[in-house]
Design a protein around this motif. Structure first.
Motif, PDB file in Angstrom:
ATOM      1  N   UNK A  48       5.589   0.701  -8.571  1.00 38.62           N
ATOM      2  CA  UNK A  48       5.191   0.318  -9.918  1.00 38.62           C
ATOM      3  C   UNK A  48       3.904   1.019 -10.310  1.00 38.62           C
ATOM      4  N   UNK A  49       3.801   1.274 -11.564  1.00 37.88           N
ATOM      5  CA  UNK A  49       2.595   1.875 -12.141  1.00 37.88           C
ATOM      6  C   UNK A  49       2.104   0.948 -13.241  1.00 37.88           C
ATOM      7  N   UNK A  50       0.833   0.681 -13.243  1.00 35.50           N
ATOM      8  CA  UNK A  50       0.218  -0.104 -14.311  1.00 35.50           C
ATOM      9  C   UNK A  50      -0.637   0.828 -15.163  1.00 35.50           C
ATOM     10  N   UNK A  51      -0.532   0.645 -16.453  1.00 35.57           N
ATOM     11  CA  UNK A  51      -1.288   1.475 -17.387  1.00 35.57           C
ATOM     12  C   UNK A  51      -2.167   0.582 -18.248  1.00 35.57           C
ATOM     13  N   UNK A  52      -3.389   0.998 -18.428  1.00 36.44           N
ATOM     14  CA  UNK A  52      -4.319   0.224 -19.242  1.00 36.44           C
ATOM     15  C   UNK A  52      -4.949   1.138 -20.275  1.00 36.44           C
ATOM     16  N   UNK A  53      -4.648   0.853 -21.540  1.00 33.04           N
ATOM     17  CA  UNK A  53      -5.253   1.610 -22.630  1.00 33.04           C
ATOM     18  C   UNK A  53      -6.567   0.958 -23.048  1.00 33.04           C
ATOM     19  N   UNK A  54      -7.479   1.768 -23.525  1.00 34.31           N
ATOM     20  CA  UNK A  54      -8.736   1.249 -24.048  1.00 34.31           C
ATOM     21  C   UNK A  54      -9.244   2.174 -25.141  1.00 34.31           C
ATOM     22  N   UNK A  55     -10.142   1.638 -25.944  1.00 28.10           N
ATOM     23  CA  UNK A  55     -10.767   2.438 -26.985  1.00 28.10           C
ATOM     24  C   UNK A  55     -10.305   2.134 -28.384  1.00 28.10           C
ATOM     25  N   UNK A  56      -9.342   1.255 -28.534  1.00 26.81           N
ATOM     26  CA  UNK A  56      -8.887   0.908 -29.871  1.00 26.81           C
ATOM     27  C   UNK A  56      -9.876  -0.013 -30.569  1.00 26.81           C
ATOM     28  N   UNK A  57      -9.528  -0.385 -31.770  1.00 26.40           N
ATOM     29  CA  UNK A  57     -10.392  -1.266 -32.543  1.00 26.40           C
ATOM     30  C   UNK A  57     -10.436  -0.827 -33.991  1.00 26.40           C
ATOM     31  N   UNK A  58     -11.505  -1.186 -34.641  1.00 27.66           N
ATOM     32  CA  UNK A  58     -11.680  -0.860 -36.058  1.00 27.66           C
ATOM     33  C   UNK A  58     -12.375   0.482 -36.209  1.00 27.66           C
ATOM     34  N   UNK A  59     -11.769   1.345 -36.988  1.00 34.43           N
ATOM     35  CA  UNK A  59     -12.309   2.682 -37.223  1.00 34.43           C
ATOM     36  C   UNK A  59     -12.349   2.915 -38.728  1.00 34.43           C
ATOM     37  N   UNK A  60     -13.386   3.554 -39.179  1.00 31.04           N
ATOM     38  CA  UNK A  60     -13.486   3.899 -40.590  1.00 31.04           C
ATOM     39  C   UNK A  60     -12.651   5.140 -40.878  1.00 31.04           C
ATOM     40  N   UNK A  61     -12.002   5.144 -42.016  1.00 27.65           N
ATOM     41  CA  UNK A  61     -11.268   6.339 -42.433  1.00 27.65           C
ATOM     42  C   UNK A  61     -12.208   7.531 -42.455  1.00 27.65           C
ATOM     43  N   UNK A  62     -11.725   8.635 -41.921  1.00 29.77           N
ATOM     44  CA  UNK A  62     -12.544   9.829 -41.833  1.00 29.77           C
ATOM     45  C   UNK A  62     -13.252  10.009 -40.503  1.00 29.77           C
TER      46      UNK A  62
END
Length: 124
Positions: free
Chosen positions: A1-15
């Protein structure tokens, strides 16, 4: 099995720019291709790009190649995504995926493992 963890998302301003990370654990040595997808409600999962192992060949979706840059740190089993000049249409859940073979392909069912996703919200 492989576990994947994404990070870095959230609220971003256009541009603004976005940087996401995806770190694999478990049987990470079995991973060859790593890729990013995104999905919005009611739509199919969209391929953004991916990086193969060993040759480090990067493949981008045509619609993304002007704004997205991928990189991969095999020693840390981590895939990075940088997206520039975000627009409202970039708002989605971003997923990392891996498969036990090369090359990078665009078709979601070809991937063996998926992260839970990270929400990216774009504010105007």
């Amino acid at each position: 099995q492989v576990q994947l963890a994404e990070s870095g998302g959230g609220l971003v301003q256009a541009g603004d720019s976005l940087r996401l990370s995806c770190t694999a654990s478990g049987r990470a040595f079995s991973i060859l291709a790593m890729a990013w997808f995104r999905q919005t409600p009611g739509k199919e999962r969209e391929f953004l790009g991916g990086v193969s192992r060993f040759a480090n060949i990067t493949r981008y979706a045509d619609s993304m190649k002007d704004r997205v840059t991928l990189s991969r740190d095999n020693a840390k089993n981590t895939l990075f995504l940088r997206m520039n000049t975000l627009i409202l249409e970039d708002m989605a859940v971003y997923y990392c995926a891996t498969r036990g073979s090369n090359p990078v392909v665009r078709v979601p069912p070809s991937y063996d493992f998926w992260g839970r996703g990270t929400q990216v919200t774009v504010a105007s």
